[in-house]
Design a protein around this motif. Structure first.
Motif, PDB file in Angstrom:
ATOM      1  N   GLU A  41       0.823  -1.216   0.000  1.00 22.36           N
ATOM      2  CA  GLU A  41       0.000   0.000   0.000  1.00 22.36           C
ATOM      3  C   GLU A  41       0.858   1.267   0.000  1.00 22.36           C
ATOM      4  O   GLU A  41       0.400   2.335  -0.431  1.00 22.36           O
ATOM      5  N   PHE A  42       2.099   1.152   0.483  1.00 21.87           N
ATOM      6  CA  PHE A  42       2.935   2.334   0.645  1.00 21.87           C
ATOM      7  C   PHE A  42       4.090   2.389  -0.355  1.00 21.87           C
ATOM      8  O   PHE A  42       4.986   3.224  -0.233  1.00 21.87           O
ATOM      9  N   LEU A  43       4.065   1.525  -1.356  1.00 26.71           N
ATOM     10  CA  LEU A  43       5.084   1.532  -2.396  1.00 26.71           C
ATOM     11  C   LEU A  43       4.540   2.168  -3.659  1.00 26.71           C
ATOM     12  O   LEU A  43       3.371   1.977  -4.011  1.00 26.71           O
ATOM     13  N   ASP A  44       5.402   2.927  -4.353  1.00 31.79           N
ATOM     14  CA  ASP A  44       4.958   3.514  -5.617  1.00 31.79           C
ATOM     15  C   ASP A  44       5.109   2.485  -6.732  1.00 31.79           C
ATOM     16  O   ASP A  44       5.542   1.347  -6.508  1.00 31.79           O
ATOM     17  N   LEU A  45       4.753   2.865  -7.947  1.00 32.87           N
ATOM     18  CA  LEU A  45       4.734   1.925  -9.068  1.00 32.87           C
ATOM     19  C   LEU A  45       6.112   1.327  -9.324  1.00 32.87           C
ATOM     20  O   LEU A  45       6.249   0.110  -9.523  1.00 32.87           O
ATOM     21  N   GLU A  46       7.144   2.174  -9.321  1.00 33.55           N
ATOM     22  CA  GLU A  46       8.498   1.668  -9.577  1.00 33.55           C
ATOM     23  C   GLU A  46       8.933   0.680  -8.498  1.00 33.55           C
ATOM     24  O   GLU A  46       9.550  -0.350  -8.789  1.00 33.55           O
ATOM     25  N   GLU A  47       8.589   0.980  -7.262  1.00 36.05           N
ATOM     26  CA  GLU A  47       8.946   0.073  -6.164  1.00 36.05           C
ATOM     27  C   GLU A  47       8.188  -1.245  -6.267  1.00 36.05           C
ATOM     28  O   GLU A  47       8.735  -2.312  -5.977  1.00 36.05           O
ATOM     29  N   LEU A  48       6.940  -1.180  -6.682  1.00 36.07           N
ATOM     30  CA  LEU A  48       6.156  -2.408  -6.855  1.00 36.07           C
ATOM     31  C   LEU A  48       6.732  -3.287  -7.969  1.00 36.07           C
ATOM     32  O   LEU A  48       6.778  -4.512  -7.844  1.00 36.07           O
ATOM     33  N   ILE A  49       7.190  -2.629  -9.037  1.00 34.56           N
ATOM     34  CA  ILE A  49       7.814  -3.381 -10.129  1.00 34.56           C
ATOM     35  C   ILE A  49       9.084  -4.071  -9.646  1.00 34.56           C
ATOM     36  O   ILE A  49       9.327  -5.247  -9.947  1.00 34.56           O
ATOM     37  N   MET A  50       9.889  -3.344  -8.867  1.00 36.38           N
ATOM     38  CA  MET A  50      11.109  -3.934  -8.316  1.00 36.38           C
ATOM     39  C   MET A  50      10.776  -5.071  -7.363  1.00 36.38           C
ATOM     40  O   MET A  50      11.425  -6.130  -7.380  1.00 36.38           O
ATOM     41  N   LEU A  51       9.779  -4.868  -6.518  1.00 35.15           N
ATOM     42  CA  LEU A  51       9.369  -5.890  -5.558  1.00 35.15           C
ATOM     43  C   LEU A  51       8.990  -7.189  -6.267  1.00 35.15           C
ATOM     44  O   LEU A  51       9.360  -8.284  -5.837  1.00 35.15           O
ATOM     45  N   ASN A  52       8.266  -7.063  -7.370  1.00 41.40           N
ATOM     46  CA  ASN A  52       7.799  -8.243  -8.097  1.00 41.40           C
ATOM     47  C   ASN A  52       8.924  -8.994  -8.801  1.00 41.40           C
ATOM     48  O   ASN A  52       8.751 -10.154  -9.183  1.00 41.40           O
ATOM     49  N   LYS A  53      10.070  -8.337  -8.968  1.00 41.69           N
ATOM     50  CA  LYS A  53      11.207  -9.000  -9.604  1.00 41.69           C
ATOM     51  C   LYS A  53      11.959  -9.898  -8.630  1.00 41.69           C
ATOM     52  O   LYS A  53      12.680 -10.796  -9.046  1.00 41.69           O
ATOM     53  N   TYR A  54      11.788  -9.629  -7.335  1.00 44.60           N
ATOM     54  CA  TYR A  54      12.516 -10.385  -6.323  1.00 44.60           C
ATOM     55  C   TYR A  54      11.708 -11.574  -5.836  1.00 44.60           C
ATOM     56  O   TYR A  54      10.470 -11.574  -5.888  1.00 44.60           O
ATOM     57  N   ILE A  55      12.420 -12.566  -5.342  1.00 46.60           N
ATOM     58  CA  ILE A  55      11.773 -13.726  -4.720  1.00 46.60           C
ATOM     59  C   ILE A  55      12.496 -14.045  -3.417  1.00 46.60           C
ATOM     60  O   ILE A  55      13.638 -13.630  -3.208  1.00 46.60           O
ATOM     61  N   GLY A  56      11.821 -14.768  -2.553  1.00 46.13           N
ATOM     62  CA  GLY A  56      12.442 -15.256  -1.335  1.00 46.13           C
ATOM     63  C   GLY A  56      13.008 -14.167  -0.446  1.00 46.13           C
ATOM     64  O   GLY A  56      12.366 -13.152  -0.177  1.00 46.13           O
ATOM     65  N   LYS A  57      14.262 -14.372  -0.007  1.00 50.26           N
ATOM     66  CA  LYS A  57      14.901 -13.465   0.945  1.00 50.26           C
ATOM     67  C   LYS A  57      15.059 -12.068   0.378  1.00 50.26           C
ATOM     68  O   LYS A  57      14.874 -11.075   1.089  1.00 50.26           O
TER      69      LYS A  57
END
Length: 233
Positions: free
Chosen positions: A28-44
């Motif tokens: 809820e507190f991440l912007d679009l660019e941060e959400l895109i980065m978040l979705n690229k990561y997995i696990g730790k």
């Protein structure tokens, strides 16, 4: 803030990774660019990114006395994060630095100057040979002069995190700075004679953390505070 112009906060995140209910709230507190980065990561890596961003935004929102949803970051071409002008307004320009290692996320915040923080897990299987590529002769000797393997590892990480913290603080987001060219004080008394103050400490038994900030002639580095992730989320 207190009489110190830098305070540091850290959280311990779940060993198994990010909790689902935590992820839903953090998103809820991440912007679009941060959400895109978040979705690229997995696990730790996903957990480290999500929790470290949330920790920084949570603490900045408290210090600036603004809603957490109003805290926005901008990132330079070199990857340095700053507060977005739109969320600063007429408030002080806080500067901050974040780092993570293992299941620890840390954030240092200053209201007066550039700041850098780095944290590393002191692991016994570390290859000390890497220091011959990135440490100068004095730094290498400082490590090799220690009495046993653990003390060598601890000193290696103390110097390494100092260099990383300095790299983050000195980096203006525009010019190129090379890690190998950064020299840091090896003794406590030396740091008071330089342009930067340093403080290193072992937390949670086996994590070395180093903080650096501009030397203004004052006692600039304050405490390191542990926050409970379940209480701030």
């Amino acid at each position: 803030m207190t009489k110190y112009n830098v305070e540091t906060y850290y959280i311990r995140i779940p060993q198994k990774g990010i909790e689902r209910h935590h992820l839903m709230k953090i998103r809820e507190f991440l912007d679009l660019e941060e959400l895109i980065m978040l979705n690229k990561y997995i696990g730790k890596r996903k957990a480290q990114f999500a929790y470290s961003r949330y920790l920084a935004k949570y603490q900045l929102s408290k210090l600036m006395n603004i809603p957490l949803s109003n805290v926005k970051f901008i990132k330079t071409e070199t990857g340095k994060l700053f507060l977005s002008p739109e969320c600063i307004g007429n408030k002080k320009m806080f500067q901050f630095s974040i780092s993570h290692s293992g299941n620890i996320c840390v954030c240092s915040i200053s209201e007066t100057s550039e700041v850098g923080v780095d944290i590393e897990n002191i692991v016994k299987y570390s290859r000390l040979e890497i220091m011959y590529k990135v440490f100068n002769n004095s730094e290498q000797q400082q490590v090799n002069n220690q009495h046993n393997q653990y003390e060598k590892l601890r000193e290696f990480y103390r110097i390494w995190t100092k260099k990383e913290a300095a790299f983050k603080a000195i980096n203006d987001g525009i010019s190129s700075i090379y890690f190998n060219d950064i020299n840091v004080p090896l003794q406590l008394e030396e740091s008071y004679k330089t342009d930067w103050l340093f403080e290193s400490k072992v937390i949670e038994n086996n994590f070395m953390i180093s903080i650096t900030v501009k030397n203004t002639g004052e006692n600039a580095i304050g405490g390191i505070y542990k926050l409970d992730i379940n209480q701030i989320l």
